[in-house]
Design an enzyme around this catalytic site. Structure first.
Site, short mmCIF file in Angstrom:
data_model
loop_
_atom_site.label_atom_id
_atom_site.label_comp_id
_atom_site.label_asym_id
_atom_site.label_seq_id
_atom_site.Cartn_x
_atom_site.Cartn_y
_atom_site.Cartn_z
N ASP A 117 -3.36 -8.76 -7.39
CA ASP A 117 -3.08 -9.21 -6.02
C ASP A 117 -3.98 -10.40 -5.70
OD1 ASP A 117 -2.49 -9.46 -3.33
OD2 ASP A 117 -3.66 -7.70 -2.73
N HIS A 128 -8.26 -8.20 -8.07
CA HIS A 128 -8.71 -9.02 -6.94
C HIS A 128 -8.84 -8.08 -5.73
CE1 HIS A 128 -6.70 -11.80 -9.72
NE2 HIS A 128 -7.42 -12.78 -9.20
N HIS A 154 0.81 -1.22 0.00
CA HIS A 154 0.00 0.00 0.00
C HIS A 154 0.84 1.27 0.00
CE1 HIS A 154 -3.48 -2.62 1.61
NE2 HIS A 154 -3.50 -2.54 0.29
N SER A 174 -6.60 -1.78 -0.88
CA SER A 174 -6.16 -1.07 -2.08
C SER A 174 -7.28 -0.25 -2.73
CB SER A 174 -5.59 -2.06 -3.10
OG SER A 174 -4.54 -2.81 -2.52
#
Length: 278
Positions: A163, A41, A18, A99
């Site tokens: 991800d 994802h 992040h 995210s």
């Protein structure tokens, strides 16, 4: 690893992912032209660290909790920490942004955020958490289809985060396929692939496949909290970034030693190099 990311929210891997994501967005934002953030994802977008799942593992205590009150936070973490402070205005760390929430808060009015989450319950939670922001669209399809379903974009600039849950043996291979598809459809796409560092033999094959990929340039960034000699545990995590924006390498050279010191559990370390140089 358990697919439901709430078990792992805010851990050392999330911190690396992040902070890096926040810096990519900041660097892309230096140009006025709009861009699109895509997440294949996406998860639910927002996590309660005091909730049942996060409390069961407590992984965040060895991750974001170590940064929350750190007196020596680098200036380059300001965007990331700013989102956390906005979510926790009473200065008590409880809510952690995935995210999608980071992308939503750090992008500008002219940018868009396209999210995908396959898990039906998580997808609905993601829709609920993103509701009210007209710039955000949530899709509930197969994450591996995102490159060919959503690229190219009209904006001419895109950041794609891949991800996956890494529950299946072929997911590292599928990451490389998705990278090739994204670059094939829109060559200038910034593609960031997150991966766990556990099985060194499997990772060696992954690196070799990446070196043969169609990415014009590919930066590898890894953060270790243990020595990478035990495949039974998560020793660290990494990101490979295709077409990293100019300045990212220099910024990460400043951030990675600090993160390795803050997040080390038995033996902290880091590395950064080019799998494909310009």
């Amino acid at each position: 690893m358990n697919y439901r990311h709430a078990f792992h929210a805010g851990n050392h891997a999330d911190v690396l992912k992040h902070i890096t994501l926040s810096r990519i967005i900041a660097l892309l934002s230096r140009k006025e032209a709009p861009f699109v953030c895509l997440d294949s994802h996406a998860g639910v977008g927002l996590y309660d660290l005091k909730g049942d799942q996060a409390s069961r593992t407590g992984e965040w205590l060895e991750g974001i909790a170590r940064l929350w009150d750190a007196p020596d936070l680098p200036e380059l973490t300001a965007d990331y920490i700013g989102v956390l402070r906005a979510l926790n205005p009473d200065d008590q760390l409880r809510y952690y942004p995935g995210s999608p929430e980071l992308a939503r808060q750090l992008t500008r009015l002219q940018d868009r955020v396209l999210l995908n989450e396959k898990h039906p319950e998580d997808g609905q939670l993601l829709k609920d958490n993103m509701r009210g922001d007209y710039r955000v669209a949530v899709h509930l399809g197969e994450g591996w289809h995102v490159p060919r379903a959503l690229l190219p974009v009209a904006e001419k600039r895109a950041l794609l985060l891949i991800d996956p849950p890494f529950e299946k043996a072929d997911e590292l291979e599928r990451c490389v396929t998705a990278l090739d598809e994204a670059i094939g459809r829109m060559r200038q796409t910034v593609v960031a692939i997150w991966y766990p560092i556990k099985d060194e033999r499997q990772l060696k094959r992954f690196y070799q496949s990446l070196e043969k990929s169609s990415a014009p340039k590919l930066l590898r960034v890894e953060l270790f909290v243990h020595a990478a000699d035990d495949a039974s545990r998560l020793s660290g995590s990494g990101l490979v970034i295709a077409n990293p924006p100019w300045g990212l390498e220099d910024e990460l050279k400043q951030l990675l030693p600090w993160l390795a010191g803050k997040l080390a559990q038995s033996q902290g370390n880091w590395r950064m190099d080019w799998l494909i140089a310009e």
